[in-house]
Design a protein around this motif. Structure first.
Motif, PDB file in Angstrom:
ATOM      1  N   SER A  90      -7.197  -9.618 -16.080  1.00 42.70           N
ATOM      2  CA  SER A  90      -6.912  -9.072 -14.751  1.00 42.70           C
ATOM      3  C   SER A  90      -5.541  -9.546 -14.288  1.00 42.70           C
ATOM      4  O   SER A  90      -4.963 -10.486 -14.852  1.00 42.70           O
ATOM      5  CB  SER A  90      -7.964  -9.516 -13.730  1.00 42.70           C
ATOM      6  OG  SER A  90      -7.841 -10.906 -13.459  1.00 42.70           O
ATOM      7  N   ASN A  91      -5.023  -8.900 -13.268  1.00 41.10           N
ATOM      8  CA  ASN A  91      -3.788  -9.366 -12.633  1.00 41.10           C
ATOM      9  C   ASN A  91      -3.986 -10.750 -12.037  1.00 41.10           C
ATOM     10  O   ASN A  91      -3.125 -11.625 -12.144  1.00 41.10           O
ATOM     11  CB  ASN A  91      -3.364  -8.388 -11.529  1.00 41.10           C
ATOM     12  CG  ASN A  91      -2.413  -7.317 -12.012  1.00 41.10           C
ATOM     13  OD1 ASN A  91      -1.445  -7.604 -12.703  1.00 41.10           O
ATOM     14  ND2 ASN A  91      -2.679  -6.071 -11.646  1.00 41.10           N
ATOM     15  N   TRP A  92      -5.136 -10.928 -11.381  1.00 37.38           N
ATOM     16  CA  TRP A  92      -5.385 -12.186 -10.671  1.00 37.38           C
ATOM     17  C   TRP A  92      -5.402 -13.368 -11.640  1.00 37.38           C
ATOM     18  O   TRP A  92      -4.820 -14.414 -11.363  1.00 37.38           O
ATOM     19  CB  TRP A  92      -6.701 -12.092  -9.913  1.00 37.38           C
ATOM     20  CG  TRP A  92      -6.960 -13.249  -9.002  1.00 37.38           C
ATOM     21  CD1 TRP A  92      -7.658 -14.392  -9.291  1.00 37.38           C
ATOM     22  CD2 TRP A  92      -6.498 -13.406  -7.656  1.00 37.38           C
ATOM     23  NE1 TRP A  92      -7.673 -15.239  -8.211  1.00 37.38           N
ATOM     24  CE2 TRP A  92      -6.965 -14.656  -7.189  1.00 37.38           C
ATOM     25  CE3 TRP A  92      -5.753 -12.601  -6.803  1.00 37.38           C
ATOM     26  CZ2 TRP A  92      -6.700 -15.108  -5.907  1.00 37.38           C
ATOM     27  CZ3 TRP A  92      -5.484 -13.060  -5.525  1.00 37.38           C
ATOM     28  CH2 TRP A  92      -5.959 -14.307  -5.089  1.00 37.38           C
ATOM     29  N   GLY A 132      -9.602 -11.680  -6.905  1.00 40.41           N
ATOM     30  CA  GLY A 132      -9.585 -11.509  -8.352  1.00 40.41           C
ATOM     31  C   GLY A 132     -10.886 -10.946  -8.889  1.00 40.41           C
ATOM     32  O   GLY A 132     -10.888 -10.095  -9.789  1.00 40.41           O
ATOM     33  N   GLU A 145     -11.142  -7.363  -7.905  1.00 39.47           N
ATOM     34  CA  GLU A 145     -10.269  -6.597  -8.801  1.00 39.47           C
ATOM     35  C   GLU A 145     -10.974  -6.310 -10.123  1.00 39.47           C
ATOM     36  O   GLU A 145     -11.013  -5.167 -10.598  1.00 39.47           O
ATOM     37  CB  GLU A 145      -8.977  -7.383  -9.060  1.00 39.47           C
ATOM     38  CG  GLU A 145      -8.059  -6.732 -10.084  1.00 39.47           C
ATOM     39  CD  GLU A 145      -7.056  -7.699 -10.696  1.00 39.47           C
ATOM     40  OE1 GLU A 145      -6.167  -7.229 -11.431  1.00 39.47           O
ATOM     41  OE2 GLU A 145      -7.183  -8.924 -10.474  1.00 39.47           O
ATOM     42  N   LEU A 197      -2.562 -10.320  -6.616  1.00 40.85           N
ATOM     43  CA  LEU A 197      -2.697  -8.892  -6.900  1.00 40.85           C
ATOM     44  C   LEU A 197      -1.376  -8.167  -6.680  1.00 40.85           C
ATOM     45  O   LEU A 197      -1.257  -6.978  -6.983  1.00 40.85           O
ATOM     46  CB  LEU A 197      -3.775  -8.271  -6.000  1.00 40.85           C
ATOM     47  CG  LEU A 197      -5.187  -8.834  -6.165  1.00 40.85           C
ATOM     48  CD1 LEU A 197      -6.151  -8.113  -5.229  1.00 40.85           C
ATOM     49  CD2 LEU A 197      -5.656  -8.703  -7.603  1.00 40.85           C
TER      50      LEU A 197
END
Length: 518
Positions: free
Chosen positions: A305-307, A429, A432, A313
């Protein structure tokens, strides 16, 4: 004469009974002493640190407190994900073992059954019954879980990590640099052909504006489930990474015709310089560091994930759905939730098994499980009545590094069930990742190969077959992507897999799949 023999037989039985009683008393005394002693006892433990971890377990106050609760002093030997397998193999081969194995993903199912049968791992079910109320309660709540981790000989040799979070059904996510797309006036690619053209556009421009031609259109870490490109094979009709199931039939994904087309596509990307030259060699640490470079050098990649990567984010990257392939295929790999057979095992070297099981039993209390997974209260989490709030990572620190400073995290031992997650106020996160899981869900297969433990004989045979077959595949597939000549050499590749016992491997797995479905 018969009377004398009978009398002798009775005498032998009496002696054996006395010895057995003495042994039992001695065992009970040892158990009583172990339970009631207020003096700390030392045990040696071998564990594996998560890639994001920067702190050892003996430096974590949370872990020290769990030890103090049961008067245990753990001497840790910690390995990283690159070296632990060799270390574990050597320990069993030399019989120079720790008292405890601790860490998810450390022992394979084959290890558990094999070394349980040799006596190097001891059965845990009696210890659980007498001294582990949290584990016992878990088995009463999830009887299918107890069945899953029970070896074919009827014993439990390892306690698992169980995580019922929805987002754990999809480990990998596919990211593309939205900022670069916008600069070029390009849409998010929806097909493999569009993705190819997008990567070519990324390669030919100084999109990060640093005056250097250092843009890497596409990167991944090939032998990694989260960071690898394996779900991209779904665009060519093949999912399952290695072992997959369709219509009740078990198959080996890297030998399927669709996988051949996937490799041809990847070779096209590689030979045109669109794939990172280090995609088959760089470590987790090197790969993750590339994702964080400023200015950005990557156009597309696979990650969780981005987080987890950036701790925010607010990133230039967006996750995209599966690409539609040349024949309209649009599939994505699926996991059966986060589950690891290995987590905690006691070896025959351990002289304090009761204290050891009491120590790990704490981690199966729901309140403790969430802390082992996500971090302790007032550090990573905050309790607000019945709700649990996830605290933000400090500025400049990614979330994964933040939680793994205080707890074993992704390599910890715990059981976080769905009802615990209902109490959790999702972090940005987790929200997300939940959105990604929902995005990929419609494209995931209905059938996946389940978690099963094999018999000693089948586990031994599978260990040999899987090692030979997977090693050959892991050497040959990157070579296909780098060098090409896939059509010319594909038949020889499949024949070599068959010569190594691919059919037998599939038959064994089919037998256990059928048994699981009964």
């Amino acid at each position: 004469m018969k009377k004398k023999v009978f009398s002798l037989f009775l005498a032998v039985l009496l002696v054996l009974g006395v010895l057995g009683a003495c042994s039992k008393k001695s065992e009970d005394a040892a158990t009583k002493e172990d339970v009631n002693s207020k003096e700390k006892v030392a045990v040696k433990a071998f564990g594996v640190k998560a890639p994001a971890a920067t702190t050892d377990y003996d430096e974590m106050p949370f872990m020290k407190e769990l030890q103090d609760n049961v008067n245990l002093d753990i001497k840790w030997t910690l390995a990283n994900v690159s070296t632990y397998r060799e270390q574990i193999n050597l320990m069993f081969a030399s019989n120079d073992m720790p008292d405890i194995f601790y860490s998810a993903w450390s022992l394979s199912g084959n290890d558990i059954v094999k070394y349980g049968s040799t006596g190097q791992l001891i059965p845990l079910e009696d210890l659980i019954e007498k001294h582990a109320p949290n584990i016992k309660a878990l088995f009463e709540k999830r009887p299918e879980l107890k069945k899953t981790i029970t070896a074919p000989d009827g014993h439990i040799y390892a306690l698992p990590q169980v995580d019922e979070a929805l987002w754990s059904t999809s480990n990998d996510a596919f990211f593309i640099n939205k900022k670069w797309l916008d600069k070029l006036g390009l849409p998010i690619p929806k097909t493999t052909e569009e993705f190819y053209k997008t990567l070519k556009a990324f390669k030919d421009q100084d999109l990060n504006g640093n005056g250097k031609k250092d843009e890497i259109p596409f990167s991944f870490m090939f032998n990694n489930h989260i960071r690898g490109p394996h779900s991209l094979a779904g665009s060519f009709g093949v999912v399952g990474r290695n072992i997959g199931v369709t219509d009740g039939k078990v198959y080996y994904a890297p030998a399927q015709p669709g996988y051949r087309e996937f490799l041809k596509y990847m070779n096209q990307l590689y030979k045109e310089g669109l794939i990172d030259q280090e995609a088959f060699t760089h470590s987790v640490e090197v790969y993750d560091s590339k994702l964080k470079l400023k200015p950005e050098t990557l156009g597309a990649f696979f990650s969780w994930s981005n987080w987890s990567t950036f701790g925010t984010l607010d990133s230039d990257y967006v996750a995209i759905p599966p690409l539609k392939g040349p024949k309209g295929d649009q599939l994505w790999n699926k996991n059966g939730g986060t589950f690891s057979f290995s987590g905690f095992s006691i070896t025959s070297a351990n002289k304090n098994p009761v204290r050891s099981i009491k120590w790990v039993d704490q981690m199966y209390d729901p309140e403790m499980s969430i802390q082992v997974s996500l971090g302790p209260y007032d550090v990573n989490l905050k309790k607000d009545g019945d709700k649990i709030q996830i605290l933000d990572a400090p500025n400049g620190m990614g979330y994964e590094e933040f939680r793994h400073k205080s707890t074993p995290g992704s390599y910890g031992v715990y059981a976080t069930l769905k009802d615990t997650y209902e109490k959790l106020n999702l972090s940005p996160g987790q929200q997300e990742k939940l959105e990604y899981a929902e995005m990929y869900k419609p494209f995931q297969p209905k059938e996946i190969y389940p978690n099963v433990l094999y018999s000693v004989e089948d586990a031994d045979r599978l260990s040999i077959l899987q090692t030979d077959i997977d090693n050959y595949m892991n050497q040959t597939v990157p070579k296909f992507i780098i060098e090409g000549k896939i059509d010319e050499n594909w038949d020889d590749y499949v024949k070599q897999l068959e010569k190594m016992g691919l059919e037998e491997l599939l038959q064994i797995n089919q037998k256990y799949y059928d048994k699981f479905k009964e």
